[in-house]
Design a protein around this motif. Sequence first.
Motif, short mmCIF file in Angstrom:
data_model
loop_
_atom_site.label_atom_id
_atom_site.label_comp_id
_atom_site.label_asym_id
_atom_site.label_seq_id
_atom_site.Cartn_x
_atom_site.Cartn_y
_atom_site.Cartn_z
N PRO A 1 0.82 -1.48 0.09
CA PRO A 1 0.19 0.18 0.16
C PRO A 1 0.49 1.15 0.06
O PRO A 1 2.46 1.59 0.31
CB PRO A 1 -0.65 0.05 1.55
N LYS A 2 0.02 2.66 -0.65
CA LYS A 2 0.72 3.94 -0.58
C LYS A 2 1.47 4.52 -1.17
O LYS A 2 1.75 4.65 -2.25
CB LYS A 2 1.10 4.01 1.16
N GLY A 3 2.95 2.90 -1.89
CA GLY A 3 3.86 3.24 -2.78
C GLY A 3 4.96 3.09 -2.25
O GLY A 3 5.44 2.29 -1.04
N GLY A 4 6.49 3.69 -2.87
CA GLY A 4 7.52 3.26 -2.38
C GLY A 4 8.19 4.06 -2.01
O GLY A 4 7.08 4.66 -0.95
N PHE A 5 9.81 4.11 -1.80
CA PHE A 5 9.95 4.72 -0.50
C PHE A 5 10.21 6.52 -1.17
O PHE A 5 10.43 6.73 -2.11
CB PHE A 5 11.94 4.34 -0.79
N LEU A 6 9.54 7.58 -0.50
CA LEU A 6 9.54 8.66 -0.21
C LEU A 6 8.86 8.63 -1.31
O LEU A 6 8.72 9.77 -2.13
CB LEU A 6 11.61 9.18 -0.42
N ARG A 7 8.23 7.49 -2.26
CA ARG A 7 7.30 7.91 -3.18
C ARG A 7 6.38 7.39 -3.38
O ARG A 7 5.96 6.14 -3.31
CB ARG A 7 8.05 7.71 -4.86
N ASN A 8 4.85 8.57 -3.52
CA ASN A 8 3.21 8.04 -3.16
C ASN A 8 3.06 7.87 -4.34
O ASN A 8 3.49 8.37 -5.49
CB ASN A 8 2.85 8.93 -2.32
N ASN A 9 2.06 6.39 -4.51
CA ASN A 9 0.95 6.42 -5.96
C ASN A 9 0.13 7.54 -6.69
O ASN A 9 -0.16 8.06 -5.17
CB ASN A 9 0.64 5.12 -5.63
N VAL A 10 0.38 8.21 -7.43
CA VAL A 10 -0.02 9.23 -8.37
C VAL A 10 -1.36 8.62 -9.07
O VAL A 10 -1.40 8.85 -10.30
CB VAL A 10 0.64 10.37 -8.66
N PRO A 11 -2.09 7.69 -9.17
CA PRO A 11 -3.73 7.46 -9.89
C PRO A 11 -3.82 7.69 -11.12
O PRO A 11 -4.03 7.60 -11.92
CB PRO A 11 -4.70 6.60 -8.96
N GLN A 12 -4.44 9.31 -10.07
CA GLN A 12 -4.78 10.36 -11.28
C GLN A 12 -3.52 10.80 -12.73
O GLN A 12 -4.36 11.42 -14.23
CB GLN A 12 -5.48 11.35 -10.43
N HIS A 13 -2.54 10.32 -12.46
CA HIS A 13 -1.94 10.42 -13.65
C HIS A 13 -0.83 9.13 -13.62
O HIS A 13 0.05 8.43 -14.95
CB HIS A 13 -0.43 11.42 -13.14
N ASN A 14 -1.30 8.58 -13.20
CA ASN A 14 -1.13 7.42 -14.30
C ASN A 14 0.73 6.64 -13.46
O ASN A 14 1.43 6.03 -14.77
CB ASN A 14 -1.32 6.58 -15.37
N ARG A 15 0.55 7.09 -12.38
CA ARG A 15 2.07 7.31 -11.89
C ARG A 15 1.92 6.03 -10.90
O ARG A 15 1.34 6.39 -9.69
CB ARG A 15 2.95 7.90 -11.36
N TRP A 16 2.97 4.52 -10.86
CA TRP A 16 3.14 3.67 -9.32
C TRP A 16 4.31 3.49 -9.42
O TRP A 16 5.03 3.10 -10.19
CB TRP A 16 1.69 2.18 -10.14
N TYR A 17 4.39 3.55 -8.01
CA TYR A 17 6.12 2.99 -7.30
C TYR A 17 5.23 1.93 -6.04
O TYR A 17 6.79 0.89 -6.00
CB TYR A 17 5.71 4.28 -6.71
N SER A 18 4.48 1.09 -6.29
CA SER A 18 4.26 -0.13 -5.68
C SER A 18 3.00 -0.47 -5.89
O SER A 18 2.23 -0.04 -6.60
CB SER A 18 4.27 0.73 -3.80
N ARG A 19 2.63 -1.93 -5.79
CA ARG A 19 1.86 -2.70 -6.06
C ARG A 19 1.18 -2.93 -5.41
O ARG A 19 0.79 -3.96 -4.36
CB ARG A 19 2.69 -4.27 -6.37
#
Length: 282
Positions: free
Chosen positions: A162-180
């Motif tokens: 959940p939430k994102g990677g290290f110091l980087r949160n997922n941004v679904p509205q911009h289709n940027r994903w850092y974690s599953r």
Amino acid sequence: MSEIRTVTSKASGAHGKAARPSLWLTVLSLTAFVLLIALGVWQIERRAWKLALIDRVEQRVHAPAQPIPSPASWPTVSAANDEYRHVSLTGRFLHDRETLVQAVTEEGPGYWVLTPLLRSDGTQILVNRGFVPSERRDASTRRDGNPDGQVEITGLLRITEPKGGFLRNNVPQHNRWYSRDVAEIAAARGLHDVAPFFVDADAGSQSGGGPIGGLTVVRFPNNHLIYALTWFALAFMLAGKLFVTFGGGLFRRKRFVHETAGGSDALARRTGSDAGTIVEQA
């Protein structure tokens, strides 16, 4: 002679006070010693737990693939009981709803390709089909590796991130994903009846031309023995310091005693760190 005793008594008392540490420093030192020992013991216990975990995960990874947990048991799936379990599942990929998650692997930087697998009972499982480099991000560059019909996949069950990677949160509205993040990806792609976990596909469970599977890194750092030895070493050094402070001070006080004069005209003088008795001629 009374003056001699007074001088000797004052000197001895001053020396004893100088050698004797204050009460608060003594309590603080003893507390620190107990804490260091407790930390060392805790690291030993953590090491035993970590070794058991590594052994348990190794058994799961190399076991024959078993059917994925049924939907009725999904609420009880946990990292402790199920993560890295070798599983198998059958269904049809929904390639138009895939999600690319940024990744850095032994193949270099790129993306994980997470594609929902629709099963015959209507439930869906997010499958991490594997890695693609940045130049193959567009699905049109790998159509030959996207099977259309029924497929059988084997892989490792993984817990959502959940939430994102290290110091980087997922941004679904911009289709940027850092974690599953399964729940967030499902919401962004309009998926329903989705399992609360995902599956890392094995290397040989897909046709050629698709993402590179089998890149799951199963590694648990186990430095607890080093940490334990560090805490115990600090406790040992502190114990040595306490021994020197208390034992050395007691030894010096025993040496600092009044020495009987050899005669009425004797003159005894001590100089230096062990100076104590001064006997003058009567």
